[in-house]
Write a protein that holds these residues in place. Structure first.
Motif, short mmCIF file in Angstrom:
data_model
loop_
_atom_site.label_atom_id
_atom_site.label_comp_id
_atom_site.label_asym_id
_atom_site.label_seq_id
_atom_site.Cartn_x
_atom_site.Cartn_y
_atom_site.Cartn_z
N THR A 48 3.03 -13.99 2.94
CA THR A 48 2.64 -12.91 2.03
C THR A 48 2.33 -11.62 2.78
O THR A 48 2.65 -10.51 2.31
CB THR A 48 1.42 -13.33 1.20
N LYS A 52 2.83 -7.35 2.14
CA LYS A 52 1.67 -6.47 2.05
C LYS A 52 1.75 -5.37 3.12
O LYS A 52 1.43 -4.21 2.86
CB LYS A 52 0.38 -7.27 2.23
N GLU A 57 -0.04 -2.51 -0.02
CA GLU A 57 -0.92 -3.33 -0.86
C GLU A 57 -1.23 -2.70 -2.21
O GLU A 57 -1.62 -3.38 -3.15
CB GLU A 57 -2.22 -3.63 -0.11
N VAL A 62 3.23 -5.49 -5.06
CA VAL A 62 2.25 -6.36 -4.42
C VAL A 62 1.09 -6.66 -5.36
O VAL A 62 0.59 -7.80 -5.43
CB VAL A 62 1.75 -5.71 -3.11
#
Length: 432
Positions: A48, A52, A57, A62
């Motif tokens: 993940t 990000k 983010e 995201v």
């Protein structure tokens, strides 16, 4: 027991549709190969943190759209929502960036959003990434390559190029401050989505589809006025190269990309043939992404195109790749001995003629029913084995597509040992 159905937004691609998909994919492979791009295939699941760190983010992808889950060791994994980050990760990990490298890929991506025509939760992208060359001639190459693809696909008259430069991170930072100041004084006039983006990603407000917000932006500071000297020179050179190559474009000062890693050149190919879902290909330059993901500083530029949306465009403008027949040759047989003879002959013919579609009838049935299936298959020729043919060591060859009108017999019997030679002659005549 209730019927199990596909997950909403994750669709089956049926045989009638894969004709167009294969046409598109083979055309892409041919065009990209002619520019020296090599295919790479990456996993659909990544850590993940990869997304990000690359996408950002505070982006919608995201924050809202990624399919993220823990594995058995507690590590956070994500179904890839786009291809560039994974391609960069693979290039770093496998030592592909010691020299300029041209790569392309094709495969499924995943985003959780409301399914609609041309936008699904599992969708497919074709992506192109070029690493190691920072000059505008490489930006021009990827744009020219996409333009050539539209020509080959027969949709060049149905797409147009929009172009912009979002500058370096330093120039964007200065522009962001000016834009936020302008919009803050008019905050109550912004749509709800733009208000939310004010603190997280204000440049995306430029891309708002809200008419009132777009009208409000008419008086906003222009990003072009904040470009540093190098970014402005690169953008001018790119336009000069595209002009020299005869590629038409429109400079769109409000064009930005939704992913944090872009800098300088950004572009989109858009169409008016698909209604609201007008973008069929988008990309730009991302010179800081390789270093951001742990590699040495290496510049990059690329684009991605949505396969579903392109197939819809091909359909909308009437580009219909011809569907190949189910079979070129259909094998018909009656009785156990005839089935054995047909089975062995079929394998021998596939060895001798690997490009042919040779379908053997299975499941028994009368001569009439088998011949009906042979005709429906689209085959040019039916090869027939029955008790008489097997006993005599022969095969009956029947033309199914009016070859007799060209001076050929509608049906003839040949020795099984001479079948391959007879077929070779007929196929050669048919290709003249």
């Amino acid at each position: 027991m209730s019927e199990i159905r596909a997950i909403r937004g994750m669709n089956d691609i049926l045989p009638d549709e894969t004709v167009t998909w294969r046409y598109l994919e083979s055309t892409v492979a041919s065009v990209l190969g002619s520019y020296g791009y090599g295919e790479i295939r990456m996993p659909i699941v990544e850590q993940t943190d990869l997304f990000k760190r690359s996408i950002g983010e505070v982006t919608d992808i995201v924050e809202k759209e990624m399919y993220t889950f823990p594995d058995r060791n507690g590590e956070s994994l994500t179904l890839r929502p786009e291809g560039t980050a994974g391609c960069v990760r693979a290039a770093i990990q496998n030592g592909l960036l010691n020299t300029p490298r041209r790569l392309w890929y094709c495969g499924p991506m995943f985003r959780y959003e409301r399914p609609q025509k041309g936008r699904q939760r599992q969708f497919h992208q074709i992506g192109v990434e070029s690493f190691g060359i920072a000059t505008p001639d490489m930006d021009a190459e990827v744009i020219l390559m996409s333009a050539r693809l539209w020509q080959r696909l027969g949709i060049a008259d149905n797409v147009r190029l929009e172009l912009n430069s979002i500058g370096s991170s330093q120039s964007r930072s200065a522009y962001r401050e000016a834009l936020v100041g302008y919009l803050r004084a008019r905050f109550d006039e912004l749509d709800e989505d733009s208000q939310r983006r004010m603190d997280s990603n204000p440049l995306r407000i430029l891309d708002s589809k809200n008419p009132q917000t777009q009208s409000l932006l008419d008086g906003a500071p222009s990003l072009a006025d904040y470009l540093d000297e190098s970014s402005a020179a690169d953008f001018a050179r790119l336009r000069e190269l595209l002009d020299a190559a005869g590629v038409s474009y429109r400079v769109n000062p409000r064009l930005v990309r939704g992913l944090d890693y872009y800098n300088n050149t950004v572009f989109e190919w858009v169409t008016e043939s698909l209604g609201a879902q007008g973008t069929v290909c988008a990309g730009g330059r991302y010179d800081g992404l390789v270093e951001q993901l742990g590699g040495k500083p290496v510049p990059g530029v690329g684009f991605a195109m949505g396969v579903e949306r392109l197939t819809l465009l091909l359909e909308a403008v009437g580009v219909q790749p011809p569907a190949p027949p189910e079979a070129d040759i259909y094998l018909v047989s009656f009785g156990p001995a005839a089935e054995c003879a047909a089975l062995v002959a079929g394998e021998n013919l596939r060895e001798l003629f690997p490009g042919l579609r040779i379908v053997q009838h299975a499941g028994g049935g009368s001569f009439k029913s088998q011949m009906k299936k042979a005709d429906r298959s689209g085959a040019r020729i039916a090869l027939i084995w029955g008790e008489d043919e097997v006993a005599a060591g022969n095969v009956t060859l029947k033309h199914l597509r009016d070859d007799s009108a060209e001076g050929r017999p509608g049906q003839l019997t040949v020795a099984a040992a001479e079948l391959a030679q007879t077929l070779a002659g007929l196929l050669a005549d048919g290709n003249q």
